[in-house]
Every structure is written in structure tokens, then in C-alpha cells.
Design an enzyme around this catalytic site. Sequence first.
Site, mmCIF file in Angstrom:
data_model
loop_
_atom_site.group_PDB
_atom_site.id
_atom_site.type_symbol
_atom_site.label_atom_id
_atom_site.label_comp_id
_atom_site.label_asym_id
_atom_site.label_seq_id
_atom_site.Cartn_x
_atom_site.Cartn_y
_atom_site.Cartn_z
ATOM 1 C CG ASP A 299 -0.354 107.892 41.037
ATOM 2 O OD1 ASP A 299 0.363 108.494 41.896
ATOM 3 O OD2 ASP A 299 -0.656 107.606 40.453
ATOM 4 C CB SER B 262 -0.073 111.324 39.990
ATOM 5 O OG SER B 262 -1.328 109.822 38.902
#
Length: 380
Positions: A168, A41
Site C-alpha cells: 500500500d 490506495s
Amino acid sequence: MKERKTALVLAGGGARGAYEAGVWQALTELGVEFDMVCGTSVGAINAAMVVQGDVDKLNTLWKEIRTDQVFDVAEDANMLSFATEFIKKGGASTDKLKALIDKYLDEEAVRNSPIEMGLMTTEFPTLKPRPLWVRDIPKGQLGDYIAASSAAFPAIHYYEIGEEKFIDGGYSNNLPIPMAWDNGATDCIAVFMEAPGKYFSEQAEGQDNVTLIKCLWDLGDFLVFDPANSKRTERLGYQTAMKEYGAYDGTMYTFYKGAFPKSEWTDLDAVALSFDMDPLILYSRKKFMERLTDAVLAAKADMVIDADLSLSNLSAMQALASLDKLRELVKSVNKKTLTLFIADSLMTRGEGSIFYKGYGKKLLKDQVRAARWLIKHGLA
């Protein structure tokens, strides 16, 4: 012997990513080198900046970035704003996130760097982990895969690359140490920021070949990007790394080497927290004592002003016979006043004080620790 290879592993954490920028600044100053960087991320975004080798560029990113520059929400967006976007649109768009990545990413520099870069993504909807190294990513698509790694679903849309969908990387591993091992790393420097996502503590904590850099302070809302908080967060990352490598002393608070003996660090945290000392300052012994003295004197002045309230409540503590009553009474007294009262009680009543031992000492152990340190240094 196996060749030693060091990996820098950067966790996901959204707006808390400024912490990693601070860590990298410290590692750069300390001359710490690594052979690979991998992240999840925002850790993937920061990893690209690290591999590009531009500390100033990363610092500029975190000085300027705001929530509305990353997601299609208002400048003052909060968690409710993201919930509204999810209900209305299935999550905030990733368009601005991708534009931000494109602004700061130099894909050619990443590919030409001697430092390898990897990132963690998660396939959607299967939730299958997809760790990728830059060598596995088609040219021209690195920015897309970094955005895919950063798509914090459901607050943000999934990210599409060709016919594949990704969310993510934190859904797979928010601190992807195993992909570093699989790539030949023998040692890891891992930066973790207590953000949502899967975290496998056994992969990081207590491992001899893992240096875990983990903040003891609250780093703020992970979806709200605010330059002022980023500045604070970056400073905390810098200080933590410098302490981890022995350049500074302290645990929560930060001191020049040798300012106080290590045996006092826990006490220093207790007293500094009690008097709301600034954790962003690098303290010398003189500066800490001066600022603490000022805080103690100000707190004593406040006690005089609020004498009717504070002294009646505090005096009642001396006669308490139960832990429950003490808990209730403590709620009406601020921690500065409470610490000073405990110090006075210990000095005047000695072993007869309810804070000398038993439930008073147990319930208020940090304030008791702080009070004892004030007494020892003549500040009570």
C-alpha cells in the site's frame, strides 16, 4: 507569472473511500476544475474514476461494494477475520480487489483524458516510495499498479508486478501532495480520511495553497465495506466539500446559507450532538428548530419516566464539592438529561450554579454551551 495548475489529491482509507466520491460529486456540482489527480490506495481507485469523468460510475461502485467483493473473506468480515487470514495465509488475497478494479477501470479513457493521473506505491520489502504517473506505467498495467497502491499489507498480500513486489502506498505517504507539487501543481485540493498510513500534516494543514477537506465524523472501519455505511460516508463527503466552498453553512452539522449566524455554529454542534440530531440532513432554520424541539420534548418525557434515577443523581450534583465526584456522577446520566438539567440549574440558580463557572463548566463545556443555547432560544 507561473501558470496555475490545480491538483486533486485523494488519500487512502479503504472503505472510507466513499467519502471522496461525495467530495467529487460536490466539486462537480460547484464547477471546480483541476489539471491532475493523484491518490494513494483507495484514493488511486477513486482517482481513476475521476479522470474517467464518470460520476455515476463511481457512485455505483460505492453503492454496491461489499467486503467479500474486495477480499477473500466472509461477507461479515471484521478486523479479526483479516488477522486470521494473515496468520493462515500471510494476508487476504488481492485477486478480488484486482477483479473489482478491472470491472470499473477504463484505462484508455484515463490515458486519453486531459487530466493527468498519478498514484503512490511502496516497494516491498525496502519500503521505498514509488510515485508514478500514468505516463510512467506501461500500457495494460494501470490496473495492476492501482491494485499495488491498494495492497494494505499485512491485512492483504503484497502485490507482484513482474519481478517487483509492492504494498500500500500509505506506507510512503497516505496523502501524496508532494508528487503533485513535483508535477507542476500550484494549488491542491486534498481529501483526508484519518486512515492508517503516513500522514505529513505540515504538507497540508495551514498551507495557503492547499484546500484540506477533512471529515469531523467517524467514517467507520477502513477494512469493512458496507453499502449502508458507504451511503452515509459519501453524504458526509458531499456536505463537507459544499461547506468548504461556502455553498452550505456549518461545521459538523450542515445548514442552508444564512440559516444561522456563523457565531452560533459551535453552539449548534454542541446542542445537536447532545440531542443526537442526524448529521446527514441539510437543515433549514425551521427544520432544525422543529426537530430539536421534538428531541427536547422527548428527552423531558424520559426524565419524568426515569425521575427516581435521574433527579436523585442530578440533584446530588448541586452539592458536589469536588471535580472527581462530579465526574463519577456524570457517568450515570445521559447527555440529553444532563443538558436539560444544566439548563434548569443555570436558570434557577444563576451564578450559584456549579455550571456557571469553575469545574462544572470546565468539565461539561459542550453540555453547558448547549444548555445556554437552549435557554437563549426558549427551549429549556
